[in-house]
Design a protein around this motif. Structure first.
Motif, PDB file in Angstrom:
ATOM      1  N   ARG A  88       0.635  -1.321  -0.008  1.00  0.00           N
ATOM      2  CA  ARG A  88      -0.258   0.051  -0.170  1.00  0.00           C
ATOM      3  C   ARG A  88       0.697   0.743  -0.303  1.00  0.00           C
ATOM      4  N   MET A  89       0.332   2.701  -0.484  1.00  0.00           N
ATOM      5  CA  MET A  89       1.210   3.101  -0.069  1.00  0.00           C
ATOM      6  C   MET A  89      -0.079   4.346   0.114  1.00  0.00           C
ATOM      7  N   ILE A  90       0.114   4.959   1.257  1.00  0.00           N
ATOM      8  CA  ILE A  90      -0.645   6.000   2.465  1.00  0.00           C
ATOM      9  C   ILE A  90      -0.915   7.456   1.421  1.00  0.00           C
ATOM     10  N   HIS A  91      -1.253   8.070   1.383  1.00  0.00           N
ATOM     11  CA  HIS A  91      -1.122   9.366   1.001  1.00  0.00           C
ATOM     12  C   HIS A  91      -2.045  10.636   2.220  1.00  0.00           C
ATOM     13  N   ASP A  92      -1.000  11.312   2.478  1.00  0.00           N
ATOM     14  CA  ASP A  92      -1.473  11.801   3.964  1.00  0.00           C
ATOM     15  C   ASP A  92      -2.067  13.438   3.575  1.00  0.00           C
ATOM     16  N   ILE A  93      -2.779  14.048   4.190  1.00  0.00           N
ATOM     17  CA  ILE A  93      -3.760  14.536   3.913  1.00  0.00           C
ATOM     18  C   ILE A  93      -3.239  16.115   3.366  1.00  0.00           C
ATOM     19  N   THR A  94      -2.220  16.102   3.373  1.00  0.00           N
ATOM     20  CA  THR A  94      -1.228  17.607   3.273  1.00  0.00           C
ATOM     21  C   THR A  94      -1.468  17.217   1.696  1.00  0.00           C
ATOM     22  N   GLY A  95      -0.663  15.910   1.250  1.00  0.00           N
ATOM     23  CA  GLY A  95      -0.468  15.529   0.007  1.00  0.00           C
ATOM     24  C   GLY A  95       0.691  15.638  -0.587  1.00  0.00           C
ATOM     25  N   ALA A  96       1.538  15.966   0.440  1.00  0.00           N
ATOM     26  CA  ALA A  96       2.792  16.323   0.375  1.00  0.00           C
ATOM     27  C   ALA A  96       4.273  14.720   0.565  1.00  0.00           C
ATOM     28  N   LYS A  97       2.849  13.606   1.413  1.00  0.00           N
ATOM     29  CA  LYS A  97       4.112  12.211   1.790  1.00  0.00           C
ATOM     30  C   LYS A  97       3.510  11.870   1.828  1.00  0.00           C
ATOM     31  N   GLN A  98       4.082  10.446   1.224  1.00  0.00           N
ATOM     32  CA  GLN A  98       3.442   9.378   0.649  1.00  0.00           C
ATOM     33  C   GLN A  98       4.059   8.208   1.733  1.00  0.00           C
ATOM     34  N   GLU A  99       3.642   6.853   2.389  1.00  0.00           N
ATOM     35  CA  GLU A  99       4.325   5.816   3.185  1.00  0.00           C
ATOM     36  C   GLU A  99       3.671   4.615   2.906  1.00  0.00           C
ATOM     37  N   SER A 100       5.042   3.725   2.278  1.00  0.00           N
ATOM     38  CA  SER A 100       5.036   2.139   1.334  1.00  0.00           C
ATOM     39  C   SER A 100       4.640   1.682   2.367  1.00  0.00           C
ATOM     40  N   ASP A 216       3.254   5.707  -8.322  1.00  0.00           N
ATOM     41  CA  ASP A 216       3.869   3.732  -8.529  1.00  0.00           C
ATOM     42  C   ASP A 216       2.994   2.996  -8.900  1.00  0.00           C
ATOM     43  N   ALA A 217       3.099   2.486  -9.965  1.00  0.00           N
ATOM     44  CA  ALA A 217       2.353   1.621 -10.386  1.00  0.00           C
ATOM     45  C   ALA A 217       2.133   0.133  -9.716  1.00  0.00           C
ATOM     46  N   ASN A 218       3.840   0.366  -8.753  1.00  0.00           N
ATOM     47  CA  ASN A 218       3.537  -0.773  -8.206  1.00  0.00           C
ATOM     48  C   ASN A 218       3.436  -0.842  -6.887  1.00  0.00           C
ATOM     49  N   HIS A 219       2.419  -0.069  -6.266  1.00  0.00           N
ATOM     50  CA  HIS A 219       1.787  -0.288  -4.742  1.00  0.00           C
ATOM     51  C   HIS A 219       0.107   0.161  -5.344  1.00  0.00           C
ATOM     52  N   LEU A 220      -0.640  -0.226  -4.144  1.00  0.00           N
ATOM     53  CA  LEU A 220      -2.288  -0.213  -4.309  1.00  0.00           C
ATOM     54  C   LEU A 220      -1.704   1.290  -3.736  1.00  0.00           C
ATOM     55  N   TYR A 370     -12.817  -2.674   5.684  1.00  0.00           N
ATOM     56  CA  TYR A 370     -12.545  -1.289   5.242  1.00  0.00           C
ATOM     57  C   TYR A 370     -12.279  -0.882   6.760  1.00  0.00           C
ATOM     58  N   TYR A 371     -12.451  -0.470   7.590  1.00  0.00           N
ATOM     59  CA  TYR A 371     -11.812   0.442   9.071  1.00  0.00           C
ATOM     60  C   TYR A 371     -10.559   0.065   8.787  1.00  0.00           C
ATOM     61  N   GLU A 372      -9.665  -1.385   8.595  1.00  0.00           N
ATOM     62  CA  GLU A 372      -8.291  -1.311   8.060  1.00  0.00           C
ATOM     63  C   GLU A 372      -7.857  -0.248   7.308  1.00  0.00           C
ATOM     64  N   MET A 373      -8.647   0.162   5.838  1.00  0.00           N
ATOM     65  CA  MET A 373      -8.201   0.456   5.193  1.00  0.00           C
ATOM     66  C   MET A 373      -8.206   2.366   5.124  1.00  0.00           C
ATOM     67  N   SER A 374      -9.212   2.649   5.770  1.00  0.00           N
ATOM     68  CA  SER A 374      -9.708   3.909   6.296  1.00  0.00           C
ATOM     69  C   SER A 374      -9.222   4.060   7.179  1.00  0.00           C
ATOM     70  N   SER A 375      -8.261   3.701   8.162  1.00  0.00           N
ATOM     71  CA  SER A 375      -8.513   4.255   9.598  1.00  0.00           C
ATOM     72  C   SER A 375      -7.229   3.671  10.474  1.00  0.00           C
ATOM     73  N   LYS A 376      -7.142   2.776  10.473  1.00  0.00           N
ATOM     74  CA  LYS A 376      -5.872   2.273  11.509  1.00  0.00           C
ATOM     75  C   LYS A 376      -4.187   2.448  10.206  1.00  0.00           C
ATOM     76  N   VAL A 377      -4.383   2.307   9.498  1.00  0.00           N
ATOM     77  CA  VAL A 377      -3.035   2.314   8.726  1.00  0.00           C
ATOM     78  C   VAL A 377      -2.583   3.353   8.868  1.00  0.00           C
ATOM     79  N   VAL A 378      -3.254   3.974   9.470  1.00  0.00           N
ATOM     80  CA  VAL A 378      -2.518   5.701   9.579  1.00  0.00           C
ATOM     81  C   VAL A 378      -2.338   5.345  11.596  1.00  0.00           C
ATOM     82  N   ASP A 379      -2.805   4.755  11.995  1.00  0.00           N
ATOM     83  CA  ASP A 379      -1.927   4.694  13.406  1.00  0.00           C
ATOM     84  C   ASP A 379      -0.818   4.440  13.956  1.00  0.00           C
TER      85      ASP A 379
END
Length: 455
Positions: A88-100, A216-220, A370-379
């Motif tokens: 997964r590539m997690i995009h933060d709310i600023t749009g500036a930071k991504q985390e694999s 990046d094509a190689n991430h969801l 759904y809860y994991e994808m929408s919330s827990k991935v940044v906890d």
């Protein structure tokens, strides 16, 4: 007189992904197969008229194993179009930071492919087979006294009766085949709509001649925002199929495309730039809102008719297992036929008790994810626990397997068994975490004691 295996005729309703694979699987065993589809051949439909309620598929090991079971060469031809996603590539709310956040312990990947494209690939494989495919055929009756006789209305409005030795329903969550099958047997059935809608969006290919992918094509890609989220999966042409998920109250509370643009720019600033203002406004005004539902029923067969895929167990898309599970249905059924030396009726009857626990398990897991994808991935707590889980998996090898690994990369572990293993490992992890916290507290108290003694 009992017909031999070669003489058996199979009628399959629904030429979607699972129906196509089921047709190929039965045909590979020498059965005479006819496949019916309500809609016209999708390959003849203008691409601009394609279904905009589609979410890209994440093909994982269970789906791949089923394809290879039917025909390894066919699987190779179909799977050459997939795009590996290592995490997964997690995009933060600023749009500036991504985390694999990687998926596998050893670099394993799930694989992105457009649903319509995969369906067309399987239809092309059917063109090479002996399967008879009849489009524009609407099922209106499955004879309750002879469940192998089906009546259809064709494109001219004429009704036609077809009779087979065995019939299979793969016609989706709103299955007409299932409805007709229920009338002649005692089948438990429940349907539940989830308070969630989805809206398909589109990220175009990059203008960069050296890299057609704008991200990046190689991430969801996931933009998690707790109550709602955005995802994006790559396509071979450099585009991304993106999907916005939210409770119905969120999307229905947005009254115009202008409001939607403000909402999107505020919550997904980098995606706002990637998709484009005009395309977002067009999508809000014109694209349909898809609904999400879960279907549960039991048993799945009466001995002569059987339901597979979404017709038997429609699930929400948040674990990426809907298609993979449907393909696995086909493999499990074929292996039961093999184990019973071609006795299809016995295999149909054995299928329900052998499959129920696994189907119940994956449907619940998909909903919980759904809860994991929408919330827990940044906890932070979740990320620490996940890191510990994967560290143990790396060190202990096959003696410790994270749940995602068992579901997506270990097709030899049934869904229900994976849940049992995860519960046992979660209990161990809880004790480890308590031990770490306890040790930290003791260490802190000792340090504090030394401090006061020095005073």
């Amino acid at each position: 007189m009992v017909s031999t295996e070669k003489e058996h005729t199979i009628g399959i309703v629904g030429a979607g992904l699972v129906g196509c694979l089921a047709a190929l699987a039965f045909a590979s065993k020498g059965y005479s197969v006819t496949l019916f589809e309500l809609r016209p051949d999708p390959r003849t439909v203008d691409s601009s008229q394609r279904n905009l309620r589609s979410i890209n598929l994440a093909v994982s090991n269970r789906g791949i194993r089923a394809l290879e079971y039917v025909d390894k060469e066919m699987a190779t031809r179909v799977l050459k179009h997939i795009i590996p996603m290592k995490g997964r590539m997690i995009h933060d709310i600023t749009g500036a930071k991504q985390e694999s956040q990687v998926y596998g312990l050893n670099g394993e990947c799930i694989n992105s492919i457009d649903r319509s494209f995969l369906n067309n690939c399987l239809l092309e494989e059917l063109d090479k087979s002996n399967v008879r495919v009849l489009f524009n055929h609407k099922l209106i009756k499955l004879d309750s006294k002879n469940s192998s006789r089906m009546t259809f209305i064709d494109s001219s409005g004429d009704s036609q009766v077809f009779e087979f030795d065995y019939v299979v329903g793969c016609d989706g969550a709103h299955s007409q085949f299932r409805y007709q099958l229920q009338r002649g047997m005692r089948m438990d059935y429940s349907q539940k709509y989830i308070d969630m809608q989805y809206l398909e969006l589109y990220i175009p290919p990059s203008d960069d001649p050296d890299n057609k992918f704008s991200i990046d094509a190689n991430h969801l890609h996931i933009w998690p925002r707790h109550n709602f989220m955005l995802i994006a999966l790559a396509n071979q042409d450099g585009s991304f199929t993106s999907t916005f998920f939210s409770p119905w109250s969120v999307i229905e509370g947005i009254k115009s495309s202008d409001e939607f643009l403000l909402f999107f720019q505020s919550n997904f600033p980098d995606a706002y730039k990637l998709i484009g203002k005009a395309a977002l406004a067009q999508a809000f005004d014109a694209n349909p809102r898809g609904s999400l539902m879960q279907v549960s029923c039991y048993p799945y067969s009466n001995g002569h008719g059987i339901i597979l895929g979404d017709a038997a167990h429609s699930m929400v898309p948040f674990y990426g297992q809907g298609m993979n599970c449907g393909f696995e249905d086909v493999r499990v059924l074929m292996e039961l036929i093999d184990a019973n030396n071609g006795d299809i009726e016995t295999a149909f009857k054995q299928y329900s008790p052998s499959r129920k626990a696994d189907l119940d398990a994956i449907c619940k897991l998909a909903l919980d994810n759904y809860y994991e994808m929408s919330s827990k991935v940044v906890d932070i707590g979740y990320l620490i626990r996940k890191k510990l889980d994967y560290t143990l998996g790396t060190v202990l090898k096959n003696k410790w397997l994270p749940l995602y690994t068992m579901i997506s990369f270990r097709d030899d572990i049934p869904y229900a068994r994976a849940i049992e293993i995860e519960k046992r490992q979660a209990s161990i992890l809880n004790n480890v975490q308590l031990g770490v916290v306890g040790a930290a507290i003791v260490y802190g108290l000792v340090k504090l004691g030394h401090y006061w003694n020095r005073r």
